[in-house]
Design an enzyme around this catalytic site. Sequence first.
Site, PDB file in Angstrom:
ATOM      1  N   LEU A  42       0.854  -1.191   0.000  1.00 58.57           N
ATOM      2  CA  LEU A  42       0.000   0.000   0.000  1.00 58.57           C
ATOM      3  C   LEU A  42       0.891   1.243   0.000  1.00 58.57           C
ATOM      4  CD1 LEU A  42      -2.507  -1.219   2.743  1.00 58.57           C
ATOM      5  CD2 LEU A  42      -3.027  -0.937   0.297  1.00 58.57           C
ATOM      6  N   CYS A  46       3.735   7.870  -3.454  1.00 62.83           N
ATOM      7  CA  CYS A  46       4.343   8.620  -2.361  1.00 62.83           C
ATOM      8  C   CYS A  46       5.204   7.729  -1.462  1.00 62.83           C
ATOM      9  CB  CYS A  46       3.242   9.280  -1.544  1.00 62.83           C
ATOM     10  SG  CYS A  46       3.824  10.073  -0.064  1.00 62.83           S
ATOM     11  N   GLU A 209      16.414  22.654 -18.195  1.00 68.30           N
ATOM     12  CA  GLU A 209      15.036  23.125 -18.017  1.00 68.30           C
ATOM     13  C   GLU A 209      14.628  23.956 -19.223  1.00 68.30           C
ATOM     14  OE1 GLU A 209      12.317  22.854 -15.828  1.00 68.30           O
ATOM     15  OE2 GLU A 209      11.477  24.177 -17.356  1.00 68.30           O
ATOM     16  N   GLY A 276       7.524  15.889 -15.729  1.00 68.30           N
ATOM     17  CA  GLY A 276       6.140  16.014 -15.273  1.00 68.30           C
ATOM     18  C   GLY A 276       5.472  14.653 -15.144  1.00 68.30           C
ATOM     19  N   MET A 323      -0.019  18.069  -7.911  1.00 65.48           N
ATOM     20  CA  MET A 323       0.162  16.635  -7.618  1.00 65.48           C
ATOM     21  C   MET A 323       0.985  16.504  -6.342  1.00 65.48           C
ATOM     22  SD  MET A 323       0.603  14.825 -11.282  1.00 65.48           S
ATOM     23  CE  MET A 323      -0.760  14.695 -12.430  1.00 65.48           C
ATOM     24  N   HIS A 449      12.774  32.110  21.348  1.00 66.16           N
ATOM     25  CA  HIS A 449      14.107  32.546  20.929  1.00 66.16           C
ATOM     26  C   HIS A 449      15.158  31.596  21.500  1.00 66.16           C
ATOM     27  CE1 HIS A 449      17.377  35.189  19.852  1.00 66.16           C
ATOM     28  NE2 HIS A 449      17.864  35.016  21.068  1.00 66.16           N
TER      29      HIS A 449
HETATM   30  C1  LIG Z   1       9.994  11.288  -6.696  1.00 70.70           C
HETATM   31  C2  LIG Z   1       8.736  11.871  -6.141  1.00 70.70           C
HETATM   32  C3  LIG Z   1       8.778  12.586  -4.964  1.00 70.70           C
HETATM   33  C4  LIG Z   1       7.616  13.116  -4.443  1.00 70.70           C
HETATM   34  N1  LIG Z   1       7.706  13.816  -3.280  1.00 70.70           N
HETATM   35  C5  LIG Z   1       6.605  14.376  -2.759  1.00 70.70           C
HETATM   36  C6  LIG Z   1       6.664  15.083  -1.534  1.00 70.70           C
HETATM   37  O1  LIG Z   1       7.721  15.195  -0.933  1.00 70.70           O
HETATM   38  N2  LIG Z   1       5.526  15.608  -1.042  1.00 70.70           N
HETATM   39  C7  LIG Z   1       4.330  15.490  -1.699  1.00 70.70           C
HETATM   40  O2  LIG Z   1       3.319  16.002  -1.213  1.00 70.70           O
HETATM   41  N3  LIG Z   1       4.231  14.804  -2.864  1.00 70.70           N
HETATM   42  C8  LIG Z   1       5.341  14.251  -3.395  1.00 70.70           C
HETATM   43  N4  LIG Z   1       5.237  13.537  -4.549  1.00 70.70           N
HETATM   44  C9  LIG Z   1       3.913  13.416  -5.195  1.00 70.70           C
HETATM   45  C10 LIG Z   1       3.089  12.337  -4.508  1.00 70.70           C
HETATM   46  O3  LIG Z   1       3.785  11.125  -4.551  1.00 70.70           O
HETATM   47  C11 LIG Z   1       1.740  12.203  -5.190  1.00 70.70           C
HETATM   48  O4  LIG Z   1       1.114  13.465  -5.251  1.00 70.70           O
HETATM   49  C12 LIG Z   1       0.834  11.245  -4.417  1.00 70.70           C
HETATM   50  O5  LIG Z   1       1.413   9.971  -4.341  1.00 70.70           O
HETATM   51  C13 LIG Z   1      -0.533  11.157  -5.088  1.00 70.70           C
HETATM   52  O6  LIG Z   1      -1.343  10.268  -4.398  1.00 70.70           O
HETATM   53  P1  LIG Z   1      -2.518   9.450  -5.109  1.00 70.70           P
HETATM   54  O7  LIG Z   1      -3.126   8.628  -4.045  1.00 70.70           O
HETATM   55  O8  LIG Z   1      -3.345  10.378  -5.881  1.00 70.70           O
HETATM   56  O9  LIG Z   1      -1.785   8.546  -6.192  1.00 70.70           O
HETATM   57  P2  LIG Z   1      -0.620   7.483  -6.116  1.00 70.70           P
HETATM   58  O10 LIG Z   1       0.246   7.700  -4.941  1.00 70.70           O
HETATM   59  O11 LIG Z   1       0.014   7.491  -7.458  1.00 70.70           O
HETATM   60  O12 LIG Z   1      -1.367   6.116  -5.854  1.00 70.70           O
HETATM   61  C14 LIG Z   1      -2.186   5.532  -6.808  1.00 70.70           C
HETATM   62  C15 LIG Z   1      -2.212   4.058  -6.517  1.00 70.70           C
HETATM   63  O13 LIG Z   1      -3.242   3.477  -7.262  1.00 70.70           O
HETATM   64  C16 LIG Z   1      -2.829   2.218  -7.733  1.00 70.70           C
HETATM   65  N5  LIG Z   1      -3.660   1.914  -8.887  1.00 70.70           N
HETATM   66  C17 LIG Z   1      -3.792   2.648 -10.014  1.00 70.70           C
HETATM   67  N6  LIG Z   1      -4.712   2.114 -10.817  1.00 70.70           N
HETATM   68  C18 LIG Z   1      -5.168   0.993 -10.189  1.00 70.70           C
HETATM   69  C19 LIG Z   1      -6.115   0.013 -10.524  1.00 70.70           C
HETATM   70  N7  LIG Z   1      -6.838   0.075 -11.643  1.00 70.70           N
HETATM   71  N8  LIG Z   1      -6.314  -0.988  -9.658  1.00 70.70           N
HETATM   72  C20 LIG Z   1      -5.610  -1.061  -8.497  1.00 70.70           C
HETATM   73  N9  LIG Z   1      -4.707  -0.161  -8.134  1.00 70.70           N
HETATM   74  C21 LIG Z   1      -4.490   0.871  -8.966  1.00 70.70           C
HETATM   75  C22 LIG Z   1      -1.366   2.410  -8.056  1.00 70.70           C
HETATM   76  O14 LIG Z   1      -0.686   1.173  -8.054  1.00 70.70           O
HETATM   77  C23 LIG Z   1      -0.940   3.322  -6.922  1.00 70.70           C
HETATM   78  O15 LIG Z   1      -0.459   2.592  -5.832  1.00 70.70           O
HETATM   79  C24 LIG Z   1       6.383  12.952  -5.100  1.00 70.70           C
HETATM   80  C25 LIG Z   1       6.323  12.207  -6.285  1.00 70.70           C
HETATM   81  C26 LIG Z   1       7.482  11.672  -6.795  1.00 70.70           C
HETATM   82  C27 LIG Z   1       7.402  10.869  -8.051  1.00 70.70           C
END
Ligand SMILES: Cc1cc2nc3c(=O)[nH]c(=O)nc-3n(C[C@H](O)[C@H](O)[C@H](O)COP(=O)(O)OP(=O)(O)OC[C@H]3O[C@@H](n4cnc5c(N)ncnc54)[C@H](O)[C@@H]3O)c2cc1C
Length: 470
Positions: A42, A46, A209, A276, A323, A449
Site C-alpha cells: 500500500l 508517495c 530546463e 512532469g 500533484m 528565541h
Molecule cells: C519522486 C517523487 C517525490 C515526491 N515527493 C513528494 C513530496 O515530498 N511531497 C508530496 O506532497 N508529494 C510528493 N510527490 C507526489 C506524490 O507522490 C503524489 O502526489 C501522491 O502519491 C498522489 O497520491 P494518489 O493517491 O493520488 O496517487 P498514487 O500515490 O500514485 O497512488 C495511486 C495508486 O493506485 C494504484 N492503482 C492505479 N490504478 C489501479 C487500478 N486500476 N487498480 C488497483 N490499483 C491501482 C497504483 O498502483 C498506486 O499505488 C512525489 C512524487 C514523486 C514521483
Amino acid sequence: MATQLTPVDLVVIGGGPGGYVAAIRAAQLGLQTVCVEMERTLGGTCVNIGCIPSKALLDSSHHYEFAAHGAKAHGIGIGDLTIDVATMLKRKDDVVGQNTKGLEFLFRKNKITWARGRGTLRPGNVVDVTPSESGDAASYQAKHVIIATGSVPVELPFLRFDEERVLSNVGALKIAHVPKHLIVIGGGVIGLELGSVWRRLGAKVTVIELMATILPGMDDELVKEATRVFSRQGLELRTGTKVTAGRREGDRVTVEIAKDGGAETLEGDYVLVAVGRRPSLEGIDASALGLELGRRGEILVDDQMRTNLPNVYAIGDCVPGPMLAHKAEEEGVVAAEVIAGQQAHMHYRSIPGIVYTWPEIAAVGMTEREARESGREYRVGRFPFTANGRARTAGETAGFVKFVADARTDELLGCHMVGPSVSELVAEVVLAFEYGASSDDIGLTVHAHPTLSEAVKEAALGALGRAVHI
Ligand SMILES: Cc1cc2nc3c(=O)[nH]c(=O)nc-3n(C[C@H](O)[C@H](O)[C@H](O)COP(=O)(O)OP(=O)(O)OC[C@H]3O[C@@H](n4cnc5c(N)ncnc54)[C@H](O)[C@@H]3O)c2cc1C
C-alpha cells in the site's frame, strides 16, 4: 462461471495517499470499505517510489555532505569519508517498509479489506478485481466508488524509460553507485531533489530546463535565491534549454540540447527524465463509462470530489490541482465524509508546496507576481536568515522568509521561504491562512528565541514596516 457480486458501501480504487486515507476515513465513519491496490504494498507513489524514499535519500546525502563539507567548521574532524551506496539504499528500503507495514496495520485496525489486484470500474458501480499474483478474482457492487488511481511519469518519445540508464523517479531512487555524470531533464521539484541527492554524493549533475528558470511558477525572488545557492553547490543549471534528442548506448547516455539557436551534445552515464506526471486512468475506461475528463486527461470533479457519474468520486493526482500527497489526502477525507453524509468541501487556497533540497523551499498562497497581476495593492515583508540568531548558530544562513500581504486589509496573500527547515516553518503560515490571520497577527505572536521561526515573525512584521532585527 460469472464471479459473484459482493455488495459493499465503498470501493476505493488505488491505495496511495489519496486512496488509503479515504478508505481509513470512510471506515472510521462506519462504511464497509474495500480498497483495491494492484502493487505488492500500500502507499502508492508517495510511500513506495516518491515522497518517502526520496526524503530518505535526501537525509542520507545531507549527512554525507555535512560530514564532507560542514563538520570541519564545527571542529569535527572526520577521517576517510566513504559512502556505501548499498547500505544507503537498504536503509531507504527499510524506511519504505516501515511505512507500508504501518498502512497494513491501519487497514487491519479499521477493518478495511485490501483487494490485492487491478480494479476495473464497470458501469453501474461494479468493480472487478483481477488478482496481481495468485488468488481469486472478485467483483464488488459498490454503493459508492472513489477513483484514486494516481499518476505516472511523462516519457519523452526519444528517451523511453528502461530504469537502468534512462530513469524515471523509480530508477533514480535505486542507482547502485554514485554516477559520474547524471543528466536531469526537468528543473522542477523531482529533478532538483533527486539531482541534489547524487550531487551531494559526488556526481556531476546537469539540470536542463525548458523554461527560463528552474521551479517555474514559484515566486521570482525565491527562484533567484534557489538558483544562486544551487549553482554555488555545483548543480549545473541549464535553463531556457530544449532537449531535442537522446539515446542510450550501453552504459552511456547522450542528450542533444538546443538554446538560442546553438546546439550541444551532453554525455553522461545516467539520464533522469523528470518532465512532469500525468493522471493515470488504469482500469478506468472513461469513454465507455461516460466519465468527464479535462484536457490533460484528468478526471473532472466538483468541490466535494464528485465526478459526473452518480456516486463516483475521484481524488488525488488523477484530478486537477497540484500533484501532492497532502492534497490527495485532504481530498480523500472530503470524499469519504461527503459519502458518509457530511458537509465537507475541498478548498485549495492553503496547500503548501515544498522542495526538500537544502536549503529547503516552501510556499503557500500567491506569488508576488500573482498579487501584482491581480491588480490589488500589496505589501511585501522579507527577513533573511543571515539576521536570525538560530540560523547563525547552525551555520545555515542562506535564504529568507517573504510575505505578501494585502496593503489595505493586511490579509496574508502568500508566503515564500527558502532556508533551513522551512518545510516545518511553513506549517505555522498555513494555519494562519486557514484562520484568516493578518501579518499583524503573526507579528503579535510570541515566537521562542532563538528559533528559525522568528524569521517568520520578523518577515510578517516587515510587511508592516516593523521588523526589529534588521
Ligand atoms: C519522486 C517523487 C517525490 C515526491 N515527493 C513528494 C513530496 O515530498 N511531497 C508530496 O506532497 N508529494 C510528493 N510527490 C507526489 C506524490 O507522490 C503524489 O502526489 C501522491 O502519491 C498522489 O497520491 P494518489 O493517491 O493520488 O496517487 P498514487 O500515490 O500514485 O497512488 C495511486 C495508486 O493506485 C494504484 N492503482 C492505479 N490504478 C489501479 C487500478 N486500476 N487498480 C488497483 N490499483 C491501482 C497504483 O498502483 C498506486 O499505488 C512525489 C512524487 C514523486 C514521483
